[in-house]
Design an enzyme around this catalytic site. Sequence first.
Site, PDB file in Angstrom:
ATOM      1  N   THR A  44     -84.047  22.387 -68.953  1.00 29.49           N
ATOM      2  CA  THR A  44     -83.450  20.889 -67.828  1.00 29.49           C
ATOM      3  C   THR A  44     -82.700  22.231 -67.214  1.00 29.49           C
ATOM      4  O   THR A  44     -82.736  23.664 -67.264  1.00 29.49           O
ATOM      5  CB  THR A  44     -82.426  20.791 -69.205  1.00 29.49           C
ATOM      6  OG1 THR A  44     -81.139  21.912 -69.510  1.00 29.49           O
ATOM      7  CG2 THR A  44     -82.764  20.199 -70.158  1.00 29.49           C
ATOM      8  N   GLU A  97     -85.832  15.688 -70.255  1.00 33.50           N
ATOM      9  CA  GLU A  97     -86.744  15.427 -71.751  1.00 33.50           C
ATOM     10  C   GLU A  97     -87.564  14.373 -72.032  1.00 33.50           C
ATOM     11  O   GLU A  97     -87.695  13.789 -73.648  1.00 33.50           O
ATOM     12  CB  GLU A  97     -84.804  15.209 -72.489  1.00 33.50           C
ATOM     13  CG  GLU A  97     -83.881  15.919 -73.270  1.00 33.50           C
ATOM     14  CD  GLU A  97     -83.161  16.708 -71.828  1.00 33.50           C
ATOM     15  OE1 GLU A  97     -84.203  15.895 -70.373  1.00 33.50           O
ATOM     16  OE2 GLU A  97     -81.900  17.033 -71.518  1.00 33.50           O
ATOM     17  N   LYS A 143     -62.831   6.505 -64.652  1.00 32.62           N
ATOM     18  CA  LYS A 143     -62.012   6.135 -64.955  1.00 32.62           C
ATOM     19  C   LYS A 143     -60.674   5.920 -64.794  1.00 32.62           C
ATOM     20  O   LYS A 143     -60.158   6.535 -64.717  1.00 32.62           O
ATOM     21  CB  LYS A 143     -61.627   6.545 -66.621  1.00 32.62           C
ATOM     22  CG  LYS A 143     -62.017   5.783 -67.798  1.00 32.62           C
ATOM     23  CD  LYS A 143     -62.321   5.615 -68.924  1.00 32.62           C
ATOM     24  CE  LYS A 143     -62.568   5.421 -70.112  1.00 32.62           C
ATOM     25  NZ  LYS A 143     -62.744   5.148 -71.007  1.00 32.62           N
ATOM     26  N   TRP A 162     -64.083   1.518 -66.380  1.00 27.35           N
ATOM     27  CA  TRP A 162     -64.981   2.247 -65.303  1.00 27.35           C
ATOM     28  C   TRP A 162     -65.420   1.341 -64.314  1.00 27.35           C
ATOM     29  O   TRP A 162     -65.639   0.609 -64.117  1.00 27.35           O
ATOM     30  CB  TRP A 162     -66.491   2.961 -66.579  1.00 27.35           C
ATOM     31  CG  TRP A 162     -66.228   3.620 -67.288  1.00 27.35           C
ATOM     32  CD1 TRP A 162     -65.658   4.164 -67.953  1.00 27.35           C
ATOM     33  CD2 TRP A 162     -67.175   3.310 -68.327  1.00 27.35           C
ATOM     34  NE1 TRP A 162     -65.243   4.950 -68.766  1.00 27.35           N
ATOM     35  CE2 TRP A 162     -66.983   4.753 -69.600  1.00 27.35           C
ATOM     36  CE3 TRP A 162     -68.701   3.351 -68.774  1.00 27.35           C
ATOM     37  CZ2 TRP A 162     -67.108   4.825 -70.789  1.00 27.35           C
ATOM     38  CZ3 TRP A 162     -69.492   3.082 -70.166  1.00 27.35           C
ATOM     39  CH2 TRP A 162     -67.695   4.476 -71.145  1.00 27.35           C
TER      40      TRP A 162
HETATM   41  P1  ADP Z   1     -81.303  17.883 -64.860  1.00 24.03           P
HETATM   42  O1  ADP Z   1     -80.977  17.115 -63.349  1.00 24.03           O
HETATM   43  O2  ADP Z   1     -80.380  17.305 -66.164  1.00 24.03           O
HETATM   44  O3  ADP Z   1     -82.135  19.134 -65.074  1.00 24.03           O
HETATM   45  P2  ADP Z   1     -83.405  15.740 -64.562  1.00 24.03           P
HETATM   46  O4  ADP Z   1     -84.084  16.511 -63.203  1.00 24.03           O
HETATM   47  O5  ADP Z   1     -84.397  15.973 -65.546  1.00 24.03           O
HETATM   48  O6  ADP Z   1     -82.269  16.460 -65.534  1.00 24.03           O
HETATM   49  O7  ADP Z   1     -82.746  14.783 -64.699  1.00 24.03           O
HETATM   50  C1  ADP Z   1     -82.752  13.642 -65.443  1.00 24.03           C
HETATM   51  C2  ADP Z   1     -81.158  12.223 -64.824  1.00 24.03           C
HETATM   52  O8  ADP Z   1     -81.164  11.586 -63.494  1.00 24.03           O
HETATM   53  C3  ADP Z   1     -80.982  11.544 -66.008  1.00 24.03           C
HETATM   54  O9  ADP Z   1     -80.153  11.441 -66.654  1.00 24.03           O
HETATM   55  C4  ADP Z   1     -80.367  10.850 -65.027  1.00 24.03           C
HETATM   56  O10 ADP Z   1     -78.823  11.230 -64.940  1.00 24.03           O
HETATM   57  C5  ADP Z   1     -81.186  10.720 -63.400  1.00 24.03           C
HETATM   58  N1  ADP Z   1     -81.888  10.025 -62.688  1.00 24.03           N
HETATM   59  C6  ADP Z   1     -83.071  10.242 -63.518  1.00 24.03           C
HETATM   60  N2  ADP Z   1     -83.731   9.136 -62.817  1.00 24.03           N
HETATM   61  C7  ADP Z   1     -82.762   8.146 -62.175  1.00 24.03           C
HETATM   62  C8  ADP Z   1     -82.292   6.378 -61.572  1.00 24.03           C
HETATM   63  N3  ADP Z   1     -83.604   6.013 -61.061  1.00 24.03           N
HETATM   64  N4  ADP Z   1     -81.446   6.352 -61.565  1.00 24.03           N
HETATM   65  C9  ADP Z   1     -79.991   7.045 -62.030  1.00 24.03           C
HETATM   66  N5  ADP Z   1     -80.164   8.673 -62.794  1.00 24.03           N
HETATM   67  C10 ADP Z   1     -81.383   8.925 -62.362  1.00 24.03           C
END
Ligand code: ADP
Length: 539
Positions: free
Chosen positions: A181, A326, A436, A441
Site C-alpha cells: 500500500t 488489499e 465531522k 458527518w
Molecule cells: P492506497 O491509496 O492506500 O495505497 P489503494 O491504491 O489500494 O491504496 O487505494 C484504495 C483506496 O482508494 C480505497 O480504500 C478508497 O479509499 C479509494 N477508492 C478506490 N476506488 C474508489 C471509488 N470508486 N470511489 C471512492 N474511493 C475509491
Amino acid sequence: MQSTMMTRPLLLDDILERAARQYPDTEIVSNMPDKSRHRYTYRDFYKRARQLSQALVNAGLKREERVATLMWNHYAHLEAYFGIPGAGGVLHTLNLRLAPDDIAWIANHASDRFLIVDDVLLPLLEKFADKVNFERIFVVSLTDQAIPEGMESYEDFISEPADDFVYPDKDENDGCGMCYTSGTTGNPKGVLYSHRSTCLHSLVSALPDGMALSARDCVLPVVPMFHANAWGLPYSATLCGLKQVFPGPHMDAPSLLELFEEEKVNLAGGVPTIWMAIIEALEAEPQRWKLPKMRMLVGGSAVPESMIRRFDKFDLSIIQAWGMTETSPLASMARLKPAFDDADEDARYKQRATAGFAAPFVDVRIQDDDGNILPWNGEDVGEIQCSGPWITAKYFDLDKSEDKFTDDGWLRTGDIAAIDRHGYIRITDRTKDVIKSGGEWISSVQLENEIMAHDKVAEAAVIARPHPKWGERPLACVVKKSGADLTADEVMNFLRGRMEKWMLPEAVTFIDEVPRTSTGKFNKLGLRQQFEDWDWEAA
Ligand code: ADP
C-alpha cells in the site's frame, strides 16, 4: 463424503498455457519510449515468459522468493507477470512514483532477491541503489543505452530456449504477486496474492456484469502495472485471450487517445485523473479522435457523476469500480442491475456514480463506531468491511496490524460508506478524511462532486478544518479551469439548493493544483498541511 472432482490447483501457469494454445496469434502491442510500437503475439509472449521462468529457476530462485520489477507497462512486464510466478517466485512490483527511500524500504522489507528494471528507469534505481541489496539486476533495453557495469541484460538472461521447461510444483495458495500500500499513514504494508486468489479474481472480474471481457476485446491498462496488479487486467486479459495494448511510459492524454484509436482499444482502466485529462482533450477537439465504442474502468478514487455524463456524450461508457491493494483490487463494480431498466436518466446516473455492488464471492458490510452492523438502507453510514477469497487476511511480515481486521476476520477498509437496498455502495469518505461538523458527518466526496459539476471548475478537494463552534467545517479548495473567471460566491451560489445548508463549505479558496499521492489520488493530508493555519475569520 469426498466429491468425485479432481483437485487440480488454480494456477497462473494454466492461464498462460491455455492462452498460447487457444489464441497463439492474438497481438500484444507496447508503446516504446520513442513511441514506436513493439508488437508480438501470444505465441512469442508464452515462449519468453517460460524462458524467464526457466532462467529464474536456473538462477536458483526458490519457491515464493520475491523478484522485484521497476518497470512501466509493456510486454516485458507482462512476461514478468507470468514468468516469475511460473518459476514458483513472487512478482513484487515496485511503485516507481514513490520516494526512492520508500522504494528501498519496501524492497528490503520484502527481501527481494532479484530485480528486473527498465533501462529508462536506471536513473531512479541509481537514487536508492546503495540502500538495497539485489543479488542480480536484469535490465530491459527499451532504448539503445548501454547496460551498466554489474548489471545484466534481460534479453541475455532469458535467451535459453525453454521448450522442455517443466514448471516447479506449487500449491494454489502459494504467493504469486506482491504489492505494498502506498503508506500515506505509517509504513507501507505488503499484501501477498496467491495463485488461487489471482485466478478467481481474474475469472470473476471478466464476467458480463463486471468488465464483460471476451476474446474480441482489446484492453489497455492505463493503471500502472506497478500498482495493485494493474487491477488484474493483464491476468483477466490473458485468461480471455484478448488483444492487449500497453502505454509504456506515455500516460498523457494525446498519446493514450492515439493508442485507443489506432489499436481499436475498447476497454481501458485508470484513475479519474487520467480520464479527466482525456475528457478535456476530447472536448477541446471533438472531431480529432475517432474512437471505438469504449468502456472505461475507473476507480482508485470517486468518479464524479458529471464525468460519467461528459463521457456518455462521446459514447464512451464509464464503469466505476471500487477496491484497494488489499482486495486484489476489484471488490465492486457499478453496472446497472435490471431493477434500473425503467428508472429515469437521473436515477440511472446516480446509481452509476456509486462504487457499485459487491462481486460474486465478496461479502461487504458496514459497521458503526460501536460495532453495530448497519442495514442496507442507503442512509446509515459506517466503515465498510469486506471478506472473500481475494481479500487479504493479514499483511506480509507485520505483527501489529490487528486494527485493520475485525475479530471475526473481516478487512476494515478505512472507507466510509452507505449501502442502498439494491446493494450499491456509496463511498462518502476515507476514515482519515471525514469531516465531522456539529456531530454530523459531511461527505467530502459528495461536496467535491457537486463543485466539480460547475463548468468553470477543473478540480476540487474538500478538507476538514477545525472550527470553534462546530468542531470541524469543510474548506473547499478549488482549481479553476484555465482562463476561467470564478469567485467564491459563484461557487457557493451554485451549491445552494444542491446540498443541505449545513453541508455547504464554510469557505471556498482557490489553489493552482490539488496535490497528489504516488497513485494519482488527491493528497488530502498534504492539503490539510498546506492549510494548517487556516483562519475562518480572516478568510
Ligand atoms: P492506497 O491509496 O492506500 O495505497 P489503494 O491504491 O489500494 O491504496 O487505494 C484504495 C483506496 O482508494 C480505497 O480504500 C478508497 O479509499 C479509494 N477508492 C478506490 N476506488 C474508489 C471509488 N470508486 N470511489 C471512492 N474511493 C475509491
